[in-house]
Design a protein around this motif. Structure first.
Motif, short mmCIF file in Angstrom:
data_model
loop_
_atom_site.label_atom_id
_atom_site.label_comp_id
_atom_site.label_asym_id
_atom_site.label_seq_id
_atom_site.Cartn_x
_atom_site.Cartn_y
_atom_site.Cartn_z
N PRO A 97 -3.91 178.77 -84.52
CA PRO A 97 -3.01 178.03 -85.40
C PRO A 97 -3.74 176.90 -86.11
CG PRO A 97 -2.01 178.36 -83.24
CD PRO A 97 -3.45 178.75 -83.11
N THR A 98 -3.39 176.68 -87.36
CA THR A 98 -3.98 175.56 -88.09
C THR A 98 -3.28 174.26 -87.69
OG1 THR A 98 -2.46 175.86 -89.94
CG2 THR A 98 -4.54 177.05 -90.04
N ALA A 99 -3.81 173.15 -88.18
CA ALA A 99 -3.23 171.84 -87.83
C ALA A 99 -1.88 171.65 -88.52
CB ALA A 99 -4.20 170.74 -88.24
N ASP A 100 -1.20 170.56 -88.13
CA ASP A 100 0.09 170.18 -88.72
C ASP A 100 1.19 171.20 -88.45
OD1 ASP A 100 -1.16 167.89 -89.79
OD2 ASP A 100 -1.78 169.01 -91.57
N GLN A 101 1.12 171.86 -87.31
CA GLN A 101 2.17 172.77 -86.87
C GLN A 101 2.50 172.46 -85.41
OE1 GLN A 101 1.74 176.99 -88.88
NE2 GLN A 101 -0.25 176.40 -88.07
N THR A 102 3.72 172.79 -85.00
CA THR A 102 4.10 172.59 -83.60
C THR A 102 3.55 173.75 -82.79
OG1 THR A 102 6.13 171.47 -84.29
CG2 THR A 102 6.01 172.24 -82.01
N VAL A 103 2.57 173.46 -81.93
CA VAL A 103 1.86 174.53 -81.22
C VAL A 103 1.87 174.24 -79.73
CG1 VAL A 103 -0.33 175.78 -80.97
CG2 VAL A 103 0.35 174.85 -83.21
N VAL A 104 2.13 175.28 -78.95
CA VAL A 104 2.02 175.23 -77.50
C VAL A 104 1.03 176.30 -77.07
CG1 VAL A 104 3.22 175.51 -75.31
CG2 VAL A 104 4.37 174.35 -77.21
N TYR A 105 0.04 175.91 -76.25
CA TYR A 105 -0.99 176.85 -75.82
C TYR A 105 -0.69 177.38 -74.42
CZ TYR A 105 -3.93 175.67 -79.80
OH TYR A 105 -4.42 175.50 -81.06
N THR A 106 -0.88 178.70 -74.27
CA THR A 106 -0.76 179.36 -72.97
C THR A 106 -1.97 180.26 -72.77
OG1 THR A 106 1.66 179.35 -73.14
CG2 THR A 106 0.67 180.82 -71.50
N VAL B 125 -3.98 180.93 -75.90
CA VAL B 125 -3.30 181.49 -77.06
C VAL B 125 -2.29 180.47 -77.59
CG1 VAL B 125 -1.82 183.34 -77.93
CG2 VAL B 125 -3.59 183.85 -76.23
N GLY B 126 -2.39 180.13 -78.87
CA GLY B 126 -1.51 179.13 -79.47
C GLY B 126 -0.28 179.76 -80.08
N ALA B 127 0.91 179.29 -79.66
CA ALA B 127 2.18 179.77 -80.21
C ALA B 127 2.77 178.70 -81.11
CB ALA B 127 3.15 180.11 -79.08
N ILE B 128 3.07 179.08 -82.36
CA ILE B 128 3.65 178.15 -83.34
C ILE B 128 5.17 178.28 -83.30
CG2 ILE B 128 3.71 177.49 -85.77
CD1 ILE B 128 1.03 178.99 -86.09
N THR B 129 5.87 177.15 -83.31
CA THR B 129 7.33 177.16 -83.29
C THR B 129 7.88 176.34 -84.45
OG1 THR B 129 7.41 177.41 -80.88
CG2 THR B 129 9.40 176.57 -81.95
N TYR C 110 2.93 184.04 -82.24
CA TYR C 110 1.60 183.88 -81.66
C TYR C 110 0.84 185.20 -81.74
CZ TYR C 110 4.02 185.98 -77.63
OH TYR C 110 4.77 186.82 -76.83
N PRO C 111 -0.50 185.17 -81.70
CA PRO C 111 -1.27 186.42 -81.70
C PRO C 111 -0.94 187.24 -80.46
CG PRO C 111 -2.69 184.53 -82.14
CD PRO C 111 -1.38 183.98 -81.69
N THR C 112 -0.65 188.52 -80.66
CA THR C 112 -0.29 189.38 -79.53
C THR C 112 -1.44 189.53 -78.56
OG1 THR C 112 1.23 190.60 -80.98
CG2 THR C 112 0.60 191.66 -78.91
#
Length: 267
Positions: free
Chosen positions: A46-55, A58-62, A73-75
């Motif tokens: 994910p690029t900057a300036d987004q709401t991202v949670v990493y697991t 893997v970064g998930a954008i919401t 998020y990338p599968t």
């Protein structure tokens, strides 16, 4: 004359079969050499300036709108450069009414160039067409190889020698003759044919697995209040040469944008 032509034709088939085998071995050797030297892996961050949670890396954008909460998020954490870029999308309905989600309205851009987004029907059709092409090609090559193997096994060269005497003169002779064993040819041809049949079956089996994966592609769905749906978004890039990826996902009247950068890792 006809016998000589038949022998010449069979020798041509044998030569073609041998050439195919040699080329296959050379191609496999080159592939093993190249893959042994370096392996490239592709990932999407994910690029900057987004709401991202990493697991687990893997970064998930919401994004949250008045009507829905969308997460993407990338599968796969890593893919090979030739793999289809695949993303998982989750859409939650926050309203008290049904929302019709139409995946055909999703738009994708690679470095600001429009990129096609697969429908399930398109992807399944592509998988089946590719499998048929591979099976036909293998059947043709397998037929040539089976013919070459059968001819080579049935036509063997035998060395002979003999001793004799004419009057007071003794003699010793030696030479070669070509012998024909049809049973050996049938067995050799059947063995190659069986291997070809197994290969064709394996291609079909692999295509079946790909079709199962394609079933996860988002389809037109009605999202009931308070429920969440999950599906995949698969892209069809015209070229693998891109750095930035953008996905615009409309839900009702609101549009959410997800931005990823493509990263290449060599190991």
């Amino acid at each position: 004359m006809a016998h000589d032509k038949l022998l010449h034709w069979l020798e041509s088939i044998k030569a073609v079969g041998q050439e195919i085998v040699v080329r296959s071995v050379v191609a496999c050797s080159i592939l093993m050499f190249l893959t042994g030297c370096a392996t490239q892996l592709t990932s999407y961050a994910p690029t900057a300036d987004q709401t991202v949670v990493y697991t687990q890396g893997v970064g998930a954008i919401t994004w949250e709108t008045d009507d829905a909460v969308l997460t993407m998020y990338p599968t796969f954490r890593f893919q090979s450069p030739s793999d289809i870029p695949t993303f998982t999308l989750m859409v939650q309905n926050k309203t008290d009414h049904n929302i019709d989600f139409v995946p055909e309205s999703i738009q994708a851009y690679l470095d600001d160039r429009a990129c096609h987004v697969y429908t399930m029907e398109e992807r399944v059709g592509e998988i089946r067409s590719a499998a048929r092409r591979k099976q036909i090609a293998l059947a043709v090559v397998g037929g040539l190889a089976a013919g070459a193997a059968a001819y080579g096994a049935s036509h063997q060269t035998t060395t002979y020698s003999s001793y004799g005497q004419v009057g007071y003169h003794q003699f010793w002779t030696t030479g070669t003759i070509q012998t024909y064993d049809p049973a050996a040819g049938i067995l050799a041809g059947a063995a190659v044919g069986a291997a070809t049949g197994v290969g064709i079956h394996q291609i079909g089996k692999a295509a079946g697995y790909e079709e199962q994966a394609a079933q996860a592609i988002f389809q037109h769905t009605t999202i009931r209040p308070g429920t969440t749906i999950v599906g995949q978004v698969m892209l069809k890039p015209a070229s693998s040469q891109f750095g930035m990826l953008r996905l615009d996902v409309p839900v009702d009247v609101a549009r959410s944008t997800f931005m990823f950068t493509k990263k290449l890792t060599t190991s």
